[in-house]
Design a protein around this motif. Structure first.
Motif, PDB file in Angstrom:
ATOM      1  N   LYS A 218     -47.187  37.766 -21.799  1.00  0.00           N
ATOM      2  CA  LYS A 218     -46.046  38.150 -20.957  1.00  0.00           C
ATOM      3  C   LYS A 218     -44.774  37.401 -21.339  1.00  0.00           C
ATOM      4  O   LYS A 218     -43.685  37.760 -20.877  1.00  0.00           O
ATOM      5  CB  LYS A 218     -46.378  37.888 -19.489  1.00  0.00           C
ATOM      6  N   CYS A 219     -44.912  36.353 -22.153  1.00  0.00           N
ATOM      7  CA  CYS A 219     -43.737  35.572 -22.558  1.00  0.00           C
ATOM      8  C   CYS A 219     -42.962  36.227 -23.692  1.00  0.00           C
ATOM      9  O   CYS A 219     -41.888  35.747 -24.070  1.00  0.00           O
ATOM     10  CB  CYS A 219     -44.168  34.166 -22.990  1.00  0.00           C
ATOM     11  N   GLY A 220     -43.496  37.309 -24.266  1.00  0.00           N
ATOM     12  CA  GLY A 220     -42.787  38.016 -25.334  1.00  0.00           C
ATOM     13  C   GLY A 220     -42.525  37.115 -26.523  1.00  0.00           C
ATOM     14  O   GLY A 220     -43.423  36.437 -27.018  1.00  0.00           O
ATOM     15  N   ASP A 221     -41.252  37.081 -26.964  1.00  0.00           N
ATOM     16  CA  ASP A 221     -40.916  36.283 -28.146  1.00  0.00           C
ATOM     17  C   ASP A 221     -40.899  34.782 -27.845  1.00  0.00           C
ATOM     18  O   ASP A 221     -40.652  33.964 -28.741  1.00  0.00           O
ATOM     19  CB  ASP A 221     -39.571  36.719 -28.735  1.00  0.00           C
ATOM     20  N   GLN A 222     -41.154  34.404 -26.604  1.00  0.00           N
ATOM     21  CA  GLN A 222     -41.228  32.981 -26.237  1.00  0.00           C
ATOM     22  C   GLN A 222     -42.682  32.481 -26.149  1.00  0.00           C
ATOM     23  O   GLN A 222     -42.920  31.348 -25.738  1.00  0.00           O
ATOM     24  CB  GLN A 222     -40.545  32.760 -24.879  1.00  0.00           C
ATOM     25  N   SER A 223     -43.632  33.337 -26.558  1.00  0.00           N
ATOM     26  CA  SER A 223     -45.046  32.996 -26.380  1.00  0.00           C
ATOM     27  C   SER A 223     -45.496  31.802 -27.202  1.00  0.00           C
ATOM     28  O   SER A 223     -46.535  31.202 -26.923  1.00  0.00           O
ATOM     29  CB  SER A 223     -45.920  34.210 -26.712  1.00  0.00           C
ATOM     30  N   ARG A 224     -44.734  31.427 -28.220  1.00  0.00           N
ATOM     31  CA  ARG A 224     -45.058  30.246 -29.034  1.00  0.00           C
ATOM     32  C   ARG A 224     -43.945  29.209 -28.997  1.00  0.00           C
ATOM     33  O   ARG A 224     -43.975  28.237 -29.748  1.00  0.00           O
ATOM     34  CB  ARG A 224     -45.315  30.662 -30.484  1.00  0.00           C
ATOM     35  N   ASN A 225     -42.966  29.447 -28.147  1.00  0.00           N
ATOM     36  CA  ASN A 225     -41.845  28.514 -28.012  1.00  0.00           C
ATOM     37  C   ASN A 225     -42.230  27.434 -27.007  1.00  0.00           C
ATOM     38  O   ASN A 225     -42.152  27.643 -25.789  1.00  0.00           O
ATOM     39  CB  ASN A 225     -40.588  29.253 -27.561  1.00  0.00           C
ATOM     40  N   THR A 226     -42.653  26.282 -27.490  1.00  0.00           N
ATOM     41  CA  THR A 226     -43.186  25.230 -26.621  1.00  0.00           C
ATOM     42  C   THR A 226     -42.144  24.632 -25.683  1.00  0.00           C
ATOM     43  O   THR A 226     -42.501  23.917 -24.753  1.00  0.00           O
ATOM     44  CB  THR A 226     -43.813  24.102 -27.457  1.00  0.00           C
ATOM     45  N   SER A 227     -40.873  24.919 -25.914  1.00  0.00           N
ATOM     46  CA  SER A 227     -39.838  24.390 -25.024  1.00  0.00           C
ATOM     47  C   SER A 227     -39.445  25.377 -23.928  1.00  0.00           C
ATOM     48  O   SER A 227     -38.649  25.044 -23.049  1.00  0.00           O
ATOM     49  CB  SER A 227     -38.585  24.002 -25.828  1.00  0.00           C
ATOM     50  N   SER A 228     -40.013  26.589 -23.957  1.00  0.00           N
ATOM     51  CA  SER A 228     -39.643  27.585 -22.948  1.00  0.00           C
ATOM     52  C   SER A 228     -40.451  27.365 -21.671  1.00  0.00           C
ATOM     53  O   SER A 228     -41.594  26.903 -21.698  1.00  0.00           O
ATOM     54  CB  SER A 228     -39.889  29.003 -23.474  1.00  0.00           C
ATOM     55  N   LEU A 229     -39.846  27.705 -20.542  1.00  0.00           N
ATOM     56  CA  LEU A 229     -40.524  27.560 -19.258  1.00  0.00           C
ATOM     57  C   LEU A 229     -41.729  28.484 -19.172  1.00  0.00           C
ATOM     58  O   LEU A 229     -42.763  28.115 -18.612  1.00  0.00           O
ATOM     59  CB  LEU A 229     -39.547  27.852 -18.114  1.00  0.00           C
ATOM     60  N   CYS A 230     -41.623  29.678 -19.757  1.00  0.00           N
ATOM     61  CA  CYS A 230     -42.742  30.613 -19.718  1.00  0.00           C
ATOM     62  C   CYS A 230     -43.938  30.018 -20.442  1.00  0.00           C
ATOM     63  O   CYS A 230     -45.071  30.063 -19.950  1.00  0.00           O
ATOM     64  CB  CYS A 230     -42.334  31.947 -20.350  1.00  0.00           C
ATOM     65  N   TYR A 231     -43.695  29.443 -21.606  1.00  0.00           N
ATOM     66  CA  TYR A 231     -44.782  28.825 -22.366  1.00  0.00           C
ATOM     67  C   TYR A 231     -45.394  27.679 -21.565  1.00  0.00           C
ATOM     68  O   TYR A 231     -46.624  27.566 -21.464  1.00  0.00           O
ATOM     69  CB  TYR A 231     -44.276  28.308 -23.713  1.00  0.00           C
ATOM     70  N   ALA A 232     -44.544  26.810 -21.001  1.00  0.00           N
ATOM     71  CA  ALA A 232     -45.047  25.660 -20.238  1.00  0.00           C
ATOM     72  C   ALA A 232     -45.889  26.105 -19.048  1.00  0.00           C
ATOM     73  O   ALA A 232     -46.921  25.504 -18.742  1.00  0.00           O
ATOM     74  CB  ALA A 232     -43.877  24.790 -19.776  1.00  0.00           C
ATOM     75  N   THR A 233     -45.435  27.163 -18.373  1.00  0.00           N
ATOM     76  CA  THR A 233     -46.180  27.667 -17.209  1.00  0.00           C
ATOM     77  C   THR A 233     -47.556  28.160 -17.624  1.00  0.00           C
ATOM     78  O   THR A 233     -48.565  27.884 -16.955  1.00  0.00           O
ATOM     79  CB  THR A 233     -45.392  28.791 -16.523  1.00  0.00           C
ATOM     80  N   CYS A 234     -47.624  28.882 -18.740  1.00  0.00           N
ATOM     81  CA  CYS A 234     -48.917  29.363 -19.227  1.00  0.00           C
ATOM     82  C   CYS A 234     -49.761  28.212 -19.773  1.00  0.00           C
ATOM     83  O   CYS A 234     -50.987  28.191 -19.598  1.00  0.00           O
ATOM     84  CB  CYS A 234     -48.710  30.417 -20.312  1.00  0.00           C
ATOM     85  N   TYR A 235     -49.111  27.262 -20.426  1.00  0.00           N
ATOM     86  CA  TYR A 235     -49.810  26.108 -21.014  1.00  0.00           C
ATOM     87  C   TYR A 235     -50.563  25.338 -19.937  1.00  0.00           C
ATOM     88  O   TYR A 235     -51.782  25.130 -20.032  1.00  0.00           O
ATOM     89  CB  TYR A 235     -48.767  25.221 -21.700  1.00  0.00           C
ATOM     90  N   TYR A 236     -49.830  24.925 -18.883  1.00  0.00           N
ATOM     91  CA  TYR A 236     -50.475  24.132 -17.838  1.00  0.00           C
ATOM     92  C   TYR A 236     -51.308  24.998 -16.889  1.00  0.00           C
ATOM     93  O   TYR A 236     -52.287  24.523 -16.319  1.00  0.00           O
ATOM     94  CB  TYR A 236     -49.440  23.306 -17.088  1.00  0.00           C
ATOM     95  N   GLY A 237     -50.925  26.258 -16.752  1.00  0.00           N
ATOM     96  CA  GLY A 237     -51.735  27.154 -15.940  1.00  0.00           C
ATOM     97  C   GLY A 237     -53.105  27.372 -16.548  1.00  0.00           C
ATOM     98  O   GLY A 237     -54.111  27.481 -15.840  1.00  0.00           O
ATOM     99  N   THR A 238     -53.160  27.427 -17.883  1.00  0.00           N
ATOM    100  CA  THR A 238     -54.432  27.598 -18.577  1.00  0.00           C
ATOM    101  C   THR A 238     -55.173  26.274 -18.698  1.00  0.00           C
ATOM    102  O   THR A 238     -56.389  26.203 -18.501  1.00  0.00           O
ATOM    103  CB  THR A 238     -54.203  28.196 -19.982  1.00  0.00           C
ATOM    104  N   LEU A 239     -54.443  25.216 -19.032  1.00  0.00           N
ATOM    105  CA  LEU A 239     -55.061  23.898 -19.227  1.00  0.00           C
ATOM    106  C   LEU A 239     -55.648  23.355 -17.933  1.00  0.00           C
ATOM    107  O   LEU A 239     -56.767  22.815 -17.916  1.00  0.00           O
ATOM    108  CB  LEU A 239     -54.021  22.921 -19.772  1.00  0.00           C
ATOM    109  N   LEU A 240     -54.906  23.495 -16.826  1.00  0.00           N
ATOM    110  CA  LEU A 240     -55.294  22.873 -15.561  1.00  0.00           C
ATOM    111  C   LEU A 240     -55.759  23.867 -14.501  1.00  0.00           C
ATOM    112  O   LEU A 240     -56.507  23.503 -13.599  1.00  0.00           O
ATOM    113  CB  LEU A 240     -54.105  22.078 -15.000  1.00  0.00           C
ATOM    114  N   GLY A 241     -55.276  25.103 -14.577  1.00  0.00           N
ATOM    115  CA  GLY A 241     -55.541  26.102 -13.552  1.00  0.00           C
ATOM    116  C   GLY A 241     -54.222  26.589 -12.964  1.00  0.00           C
ATOM    117  O   GLY A 241     -53.286  25.804 -12.788  1.00  0.00           O
ATOM    118  N   PRO A 242     -54.089  27.880 -12.651  1.00  0.00           N
ATOM    119  CA  PRO A 242     -52.824  28.453 -12.177  1.00  0.00           C
ATOM    120  C   PRO A 242     -52.280  27.796 -10.909  1.00  0.00           C
ATOM    121  O   PRO A 242     -51.060  27.714 -10.725  1.00  0.00           O
ATOM    122  CB  PRO A 242     -53.177  29.921 -11.926  1.00  0.00           C
TER     123      PRO A 242
END
Length: 275
Positions: A218-242
């Protein structure tokens, strides 16, 4: 008859009293070696430090973040793309003391301590005693992170709660054999392996993007941009739980055992780096 005796001596640093060996890790720029005035951690302790980098980027890009402490956003140990991770054997006197925050000096005076630019130093709110410092990561985070209901606070506290782990500080004044030492309380026994931090990052990123594909897509072209909020939300949502974005403590995501497995696997599959 003359007898000549040539004695060759090798200076070997003595062992600290009551010596105990520990396997610890250190994330650092590759031009630095040894452990004098540095921090290390066990697997889970350094996992917190490493997996906190995405959050640190969010904090540093947010002008209103209350988690932006002095020195955080210019810390080469977190922001250098060339960083490596060293796995070492540390021999210590297990009479641990206060943990010191050890960093690369970027200003003449940091954390109430005078330091030399470009060198490592430790601060315990002033000079550290010459003993190995130790602290449980969640205790440290609860001390330095103010209360809040923002996502950054929930993420960092949930990450610390999930990893747990120990941090250590090794001031040069306690290093056995160091000319500046006041006591002999620790020494670096050997370096077991050094890997590029980017290799570990890649392994974790692959696991997260696979498990959390529906979110990252869902992050589109930001799906691999580690500085984007969308990436961070998915990163910690997956790592820790939504729910970890607004709930503490939270459940879901990766367990301690899975985080440990990812870290230890990196030291099996990532190529060695020569320093």
């Amino acid at each position: 008859m003359w007898i000549s005796i040539i004695i060759s001596s090798i200076v070997v640093a003595q062992d600290p009293p009551n010596a105990v060996d520990m396997i610890v890790y250190h994330v650092h720029p590759p031009q630095y070696t040894g452990l004098a005035n540095m921090n290390t951690g066990d697997v889970l302790g350094d996992s917190f430090f490493k997996y906190n980098e995405v959050l640190t980027t969010q904090i540093c890009e947010d002008p209103n973040s209350k988690l932006k402490i002095p020195g955080l956003c210019d810390n080469p140990e977190q922001f250098s793309p060339l960083n490596v991770i060293s796995k070492v054997t540390l021999r210590v006197n297990p009479h641990f003391g206060r943990y010191g925050s050890c960093n690369i000096c970027t200003k003449a005076i940091q954390r109430m301590v005078k330091c030399t630019l470009g060198t490592y130093f430790c601060s315990c709110g002033g000079e550290c005693p010459p003993i190995v410092g130790r602290e449980y990561v969640p205790d440290r985070i609860n001390q330095v992170v103010p209360r809040g209901l923002d996502r950054e606070t929930f993420w960092i506290k949930n990450l610390a709660n999930r990893t747990g782990g120990m941090w250590y500080s090794t001031p040069e004044t306690g290093e056995c054999g160091n000319p500046r030492a006041e006591q002999c309380n620790w020494k670096l026994v050997n370096t077991l392996k050094v890997i590029n931090a980017s290799c570990l990052d890649g392994l974790l990123d692959n696991e997260l993007t696979r498990k959390g594909a529906s979110c990252f897509n869902k992050c589109g072209d930001q799906s691999r941009n580690t500085s984007s909020l969308c990436y961070a939300t998915c990163y910690y949502g997956t790592l820790l739980g939504p729910s970890c974005i607004d709930t503490y403590p939270c459940v879901g995501g990766f367990s301690k055992e899975q985080l440990t497995e990812i870290w230890e696997n990196a030291f099996q599959v990532c190529p060695s780096v020569q320093l």
